[in-house]
Design an enzyme around this catalytic site. Structure first.
Site, PDB file in Angstrom:
ATOM      1  CB  SER A  95      -0.228  -8.052  -1.201  1.00 15.48           C
ATOM      2  OG  SER A  95      -0.978  -8.913  -0.360  1.00 15.48           O
TER       3      SER A  95
ATOM      4  CE  LYS B 180      -4.481  -1.533   1.125  1.00 16.66           C
ATOM      5  NZ  LYS B 180      -4.392  -2.874   1.757  1.00 16.66           N
TER       6      LYS B 180
ATOM      7  CD  GLU C  35      -9.872   4.946   1.142  1.00 13.06           C
ATOM      8  OE1 GLU C  35      -9.553   6.139   0.947  1.00 13.06           O
ATOM      9  OE2 GLU C  35      -9.322   3.987   0.564  1.00 13.06           O
TER      10      GLU C  35
HETATM   11  C1  LIG Z   1      -5.197  -3.916   1.483  1.00 11.72           C
HETATM   12  C2  LIG Z   1      -4.463  -5.172   1.223  1.00 11.72           C
HETATM   13  C3  LIG Z   1      -4.829  -6.048   0.172  1.00 11.72           C
HETATM   14  C4  LIG Z   1      -6.028  -5.828  -0.695  1.00 11.72           C
HETATM   15  O1  LIG Z   1      -6.051  -4.666  -1.419  1.00 11.72           O
HETATM   16  P1  LIG Z   1      -5.790  -4.617  -2.997  1.00 11.72           P
HETATM   17  O2  LIG Z   1      -6.141  -3.236  -3.361  1.00 11.72           O
HETATM   18  O3  LIG Z   1      -6.664  -5.646  -3.626  1.00 11.72           O
HETATM   19  O4  LIG Z   1      -4.356  -4.934  -3.198  1.00 11.72           O
HETATM   20  C5  LIG Z   1      -4.050  -7.153  -0.053  1.00 11.72           C
HETATM   21  N1  LIG Z   1      -2.981  -7.441   0.721  1.00 11.72           N
HETATM   22  C6  LIG Z   1      -2.609  -6.648   1.744  1.00 11.72           C
HETATM   23  C7  LIG Z   1      -1.430  -7.029   2.554  1.00 11.72           C
HETATM   24  C8  LIG Z   1      -3.330  -5.485   2.028  1.00 11.72           C
HETATM   25  O5  LIG Z   1      -2.970  -4.710   3.054  1.00 11.72           O
END
Ligand SMILES: *Cc1c(COP(=O)(O)O)cnc(C)c1O
Length: 419
Positions: free
Chosen positions: A379, A89, A111
């Site tokens: 992610s 993020k 948000e």
């Molecule tokens: C917020 C988040 C997601 C999901 O958000 P996307 O916009 O679909 O990437 C996925 N993995 C992590 C670690 C997150 O914090």
């Protein structure tokens, strides 16, 4: 840059469905984004922040033991979870906050649901010396205290939203309201690849560093990609990971959605897998949403707070519809099993969101040829999930820990004293 929308649209999805009061704000943002994304100085500054503040590039790790155990394609993990603040993020947050600064804005609003985007934005604002206000549903403020505490440490003001279901979509609405009233001084840093144009193009562009690095890392190491797997909430990590490969049809793209506890409506958050979602227009864009016949939000459910939003990136919705991206549902227990599997076999603690992609890869890898690679986008890292995973894996010990922590605080003991 690749794959920009056509006037904000991706096929039939996307658009800029905002009330008149927001028109000037989104138009100004649109022209500024397309200007600065070609500006050498902006890109040079962004690059330094990506390197020194975020910690890029993130590694592409060969999951050797996993590959041996599964006996199919070579499994690799793109380690976005090693980025500052623990997830992808920050790539978007730092890009948008820097852009806002160039635009002469003084104040950032955002948000947040579980708090991950709030934490990333708060950190980016601390780094770039911008005032920051984060809207978070009152329900989320209560259950996500570790992230609220982090945002406050970064100097951000967290405002509990008391309207509607007091969760993420209400926080989005409140942010839009604030933006409409204050856009001359304020930028709204939206957290995923959705919302009215130009947010989809902008968020995907700032996240595309993930896929660009993967492309280069694979070229340098002669890795022959068969498929890429990402989890999909709003779609920002998937968009950024996939985008440089959208046009290379020899590479398969897989999106793992939250299968929750089952296929019935209300028990998952599948916008693409399954048949529960409908086309709709909400929060400024047209896409697939989990809404009922009256357009009201359906309940969603997932063990991972980052995957339970009711909408999805309009670009990913379009690419799902055309078949370029294949979507599938991963259930809560499969994600938990993947967390254990990769912790034990690779020494990598995945976020529950990322574990959805990892679980899908575990199913897919055996059918991938040995000389080809399947890459999981991790992610985020799983430290943040300790309040969810510990009660699953070791309930009694965790309850004991929490009980004694409370006792310790009630008795005013310092951290070094033994209870
Ligand atoms: C917020 C988040 C997601 C999901 O958000 P996307 O916009 O679909 O990437 C996925 N993995 C992590 C670690 C997150 O914090």
């Amino acid at each position: 840059m690749f794959n920009f929308s056509e006037n904000g649209f991706f096929g039939e999805y996307g658009g800029k469905y905002v009330p008149e009061v927001l028109r000037t704000a989104v138009d100004e943002l649109e022209s500024s984004f397309y200007k600065y994304i070609k500006d050498k100085d902006f890109l040079a500054e962004l690059k330094v922040l990506q390197r020194d503040f975020i910690g890029r590039e993130t590694p592409l790790m060969f999951a050797e033991k996993t590959t041996k155990l599964l006996g199919g394609g070579q499994v690799y993990i793109k380690m976005e979870g090693l980025a500052n603040t623990g997830a992808h993020k920050i790539n978007n947050a730092i890009g948008q906050v820097l852009l806002a600064k160039k635009m002469g804005k003084k104040r950032i609003i955002a948000e947040t649901g579980a708090g991950q985007h709030g934490v990333a934005t708060a950190a980016a604002c601390a780094k770039l010396d911008m005032e920051c206000v984060v809207y978070q549903g009152e329900v989320d403020v209560r259950r996500q205290q570790p992230n609220v505490a982090a945002m406050e440490l970064y100097g951000t003001k967290v405002v509990p939203v008391k309207t509607g279901s007091r969760t993420l979509k209400d926080a989005v609405n409140e942010s839009m309201r604030d933006w409409a009233a204050n856009f001359e001084t304020t930028h709204y840093c939206l957290g995923s690849a959705l919302g009215p144009a130009p947010f989809v193009d902008m968020v995907r562009t700032f996240q595309s560093i993930i896929g660009e690095e993967v492309k280069q890392q694979c070229a340098e190491r002669n890795i022959n990609i068969d498929s890429l797997v990402a989890c999909v909430g709003g779609g920002s990590n998937a968009s950024g990971f996939f985008a440089p490969f959208f046009d290379d049809l020899s590479i398969k793209l897989y999106g793992a959605e939250a299968g929750g506890t089952g296929a019935e409506i209300g028990h998952n958050a599948c916008r693409m897998a399954g048949t529960a979602a409908k086309d709709g227009i909400m929060q400024g864009y047209k896409s697939r949403f989990l809404i009922d016949n009256d357009g009201q939000a359906q309940k969603t459910s997932s063990i991972s707070a980052g995957l339970d939003y009711l909408g999805i990136s309009p670009q990913l919705a379009m690419l799902g519809k055309t078949g370029r991206i294949k979507f599938d549902a991963i259930k809560d227990d499969e994600a938990l099993a993947a967390v254990s599997f990769f912790a034990k076999n690779e020494g990598v603690l995945m976020a529950l969101e990322s574990a959805h992609a990892a679980a899908y890869a575990l199913k897919l890898a055996p059918s991938v040829p040995k000389e080809k690679a399947i890459i999981i986008n991790m992610s985020g890292r799983g430290d943040k999930d300790v309040f969810i995973t510990s009660p699953v894996f070791r309930l009694e010990e965790w309850k004991d820990f929490l009980r004694f922590e409370l006792l310790r605080l009630d008795k005013n003991m310092n951290v070094h004293e033994k209870y």
